[in-house]
Design an enzyme around this catalytic site. Structure first.
Site, short mmCIF file in Angstrom:
data_model
loop_
_atom_site.label_atom_id
_atom_site.label_comp_id
_atom_site.label_asym_id
_atom_site.label_seq_id
_atom_site.Cartn_x
_atom_site.Cartn_y
_atom_site.Cartn_z
N ARG A 152 -14.75 33.51 -22.20
CA ARG A 152 -15.97 32.87 -22.70
C ARG A 152 -16.03 31.40 -22.29
O ARG A 152 -16.49 30.55 -23.05
CB ARG A 152 -16.07 32.97 -24.23
CG ARG A 152 -16.24 34.39 -24.75
CD ARG A 152 -16.90 34.37 -26.14
NE ARG A 152 -16.69 35.63 -26.85
CZ ARG A 152 -15.94 35.77 -27.94
NH1 ARG A 152 -15.33 34.72 -28.46
NH2 ARG A 152 -15.82 36.93 -28.51
N ARG A 156 -21.13 29.32 -25.55
CA ARG A 156 -21.32 28.72 -26.86
C ARG A 156 -20.63 27.39 -27.12
O ARG A 156 -21.09 26.63 -27.95
CB ARG A 156 -20.91 29.73 -27.94
CG ARG A 156 -19.45 30.10 -27.90
CD ARG A 156 -19.13 31.23 -28.89
NE ARG A 156 -19.65 32.51 -28.41
CZ ARG A 156 -19.44 33.66 -29.06
NH1 ARG A 156 -18.79 33.67 -30.22
NH2 ARG A 156 -19.90 34.79 -28.58
N ARG A 167 -34.35 25.28 -24.00
CA ARG A 167 -35.46 25.05 -23.05
C ARG A 167 -36.07 26.36 -22.61
O ARG A 167 -37.30 26.46 -22.44
CB ARG A 167 -34.97 24.26 -21.83
CG ARG A 167 -34.64 22.81 -22.10
CD ARG A 167 -34.60 22.02 -20.80
NE ARG A 167 -33.67 22.57 -19.82
CZ ARG A 167 -32.38 22.28 -19.75
NH1 ARG A 167 -31.84 21.43 -20.64
NH2 ARG A 167 -31.61 22.81 -18.83
N ASP A 203 -22.51 40.60 -21.02
CA ASP A 203 -22.03 41.10 -22.30
C ASP A 203 -21.41 42.48 -22.09
O ASP A 203 -21.80 43.23 -21.18
CB ASP A 203 -23.17 41.20 -23.31
CG ASP A 203 -22.67 41.57 -24.70
OD1 ASP A 203 -22.02 40.71 -25.34
OD2 ASP A 203 -22.90 42.71 -25.14
N TYR A 290 -18.50 50.78 -30.47
CA TYR A 290 -19.79 50.16 -30.78
C TYR A 290 -20.93 51.18 -30.81
O TYR A 290 -21.84 51.10 -31.64
CB TYR A 290 -20.11 49.06 -29.78
CG TYR A 290 -19.42 47.75 -30.05
CD1 TYR A 290 -19.79 46.95 -31.13
CD2 TYR A 290 -18.41 47.29 -29.22
CE1 TYR A 290 -19.17 45.74 -31.38
CE2 TYR A 290 -17.77 46.08 -29.46
CZ TYR A 290 -18.16 45.30 -30.54
OH TYR A 290 -17.54 44.11 -30.79
#
Length: 498
Positions: A152, A156, A167, A203, A290
């Site tokens: 990652r 974030r 934006r 992802d 998932y």
């Protein structure tokens, strides 16, 4: 695969000496074993308790020596016939368009794949000028310093990421549908940090979406699967079958990701960033977890429940997932990725026995197939929360096994031996200012990592991904410390050996 005539001839020329030195193996026994191996439709007659080859005249060989010679002649004739047939097929193929709709699973070591008489050749891209991480992963030669990238590393924790996202007025999942957004977010950490690789901004659940399982991000609660697979029949009725998972399927359902990979490579060239690009995918168990409604916050047991109560449906689902992952990761390489990372991100949600029965065979098949198609593309695997499997993983076709924060560095090398390189396992909490961390403390703990794991055949990384609270200043300190301390250690070791 064509077998040169001189190779077969040489083998049989040498066989007489081999047989004469081994009286327990008769030439007819050798001939019979060769007939079994090549599966030729030979005629045989029993003579003196030996199965002797019948010659062109219809008479059986009069001796074991003649039997061996007749067998050699028949094999050579068969090989010549096969080569002529192969040449004819190749000439025919050159006059028609290739059709890759129906590929089988048999592959060869020259990165080709046969399909309905056609040969599928898989393409790779030239290595970048900074190939440090590729060399470290493959372990083919010593490196001058330890490479580093971060789980990652895009996203974030970066202020520029949040500014850009605001934006664009899109959430994370929305941005994945826009290759320009994907490329921008992929490159942001490379502009800030001297990391040794870029990783595709994407992802792990894009495959679930490709298989008609909706994925949402309502905000504040993370990614969700609002309509998971709930009964075994859903595997048959809601998902494509294994036979439907083709290259064309991946291009159709995941084409935006592949366009993003191409655009990233273009932008890297424009900006003079010449490091490897890592493609990635979730592993089958993680996707199953998932897709049946599991998450890290709730329904933690549902994946195991599915394996127990819906075993056959689970196996079919894992088969579909395994196949689409192979095609998806292959397509990423052909689009421009230099390395591949497979994430079994939900390893903590499956028992060890179930992991070995359900998850590991999928990982084995993926590694074997990808390494067959792309022998020189490094394959990295991370079974987060299930590092009990690292020894088994090191025996598969992966080049690098990742260790999470639970792994004792003192035993990590012994677990995998010299079969693979290691990746990991720095604690991202060391990069949070609020935890009382500093540039000095980061350098100290980075040096500890290198001392405990060794700077060679290592890719420095984290034990889990950056969570968003990390300080970019401390992240930069970590990257610099790994490069500087490892280079000093390697130079010191070289000087001591001279």
């Amino acid at each position: 695969m064509k077998i040169p005539i001189y190779t077969i001839s040489f083998l049989f020329t040498q066989s007489n000496a081999f047989l004469s030195s081994r009286p327990f193996l008769s030439s007819s026994a050798f001939s019979h074993s060769m007939r079994k191996k090549f599966k030729f439709p030979f005629q045989q007659q029993q003579q003196n308790q030996l199965f002797l080859q019948t010659g062109p005249s219809g008479e059986p060989a009069s001796s074991p020596t003649e039997d061996l010679e007749l067998t050699r002649q028949i094999i050579l004739a068969h090989v010549e016939d096969q080569q002529q047939q192969s040449d004819s097929d190749s000439d025919s193929d050159s006059d028609s368009d290739s059709d890759s709709d129906s590929k089988n699973e048999n592959t060869s070591n020259d990165a080709t794949k046969r399909s309905s008489g056609n040969i599928r050749t898989y393409q790779t891209h030239p290595a970048p000028s900074n190939d440090l991480m590729i060399r470290a992963a493959l372990g083919r030669s010593p490196i001058e310093r330890t490479p580093i990238w971060l789980f990652r590393q895009a996203g974030r924790h970066l202020p520029e990421y949040h500014s850009y996202k605001n934006r664009q007025n899109r959430n994370f999942l929305d941005m994945l549908s826009h290759p320009t957004d994907v490329a921008e977010c992929t490159l942001q950490p490379l502009r800030r940090y001297p990391v040794d690789a870029a990783i595709l901004f994407s992802d792990i659940l894009v495959i679930a979406e490709a298989l008609n399982v909706e994925v949402t991000m309502p905000g504040g609660v993370g990614i969700q699967v609002p309509d998971p697979l709930s009964v075994p029949e859903d595997v048959e009725t809601r998902l494509p079958s294994s036979d439907e998972i083709t290259e064309e399927f991946v291009q159709d359902k995941l084409g935006t990701v592949l366009e993003s990979v191409k655009l990233i490579r273009e932008k890297m060239t424009e900006e003079g960033i010449d490091v490897p690009l890592i493609g990635f995918s979730a592993a089958p168990w993680t996707l199953l977890f998932y897709m049946v409604g599991g998450s890290s916050r709730r329904n933690k047991e549902i994946g195991m429940t599915w394996l127990k109560n819906n075993t056959e449906a689970s196996k079919r689902l894992l088969e579909v997932l395994t196949k689409v992952i192979i095609e998806y990761m292959s397509a990423q390489v052909e689009a421009g990725a230099h390395m591949l990372q497979l994430f079994e991100a939900m390893g903590m949600m499956i028992g060890e026995e179930e992991f070995m029965e359900f998850a590991l065979p999928c990982l084995e098949k993926i590694g074997k197939e990808l390494k067959t198609r792309f022998p020189d593309v490094p394959l990295m695997v991370f079974s987060r929360g299930a590092c009990f499997a690292n020894e088994k993983l090191s025996q598969l076709d992966y080049d690098v096994v990742t260790i999470d924060g639970s792994v004792d560095r003192a035993t990590a090398r012994d677990t995998v031996g010299d079969r693979v390189g290691l990746q990991g396992n720095y604690d991202p909490k060391e990069l949070i200012l609020a935890n009382g961390k500093s540039i000095e403390s980061v350098r100290h703990t980075a040096k500890e990592l290198l001392e405990e794991l060794g700077p060679q055949r290592l890719i420095a990384n984290l034990g889990e991904g950056l969570g968003g609270k990390e300080s970019p200043m401390l992240v930069r300190a970590f990257v610099d410390a790994i490069h500087e301390e490892s280079e000093a250690m390697i130079q010191s070791a070289a000087a001591a050996s001279n």
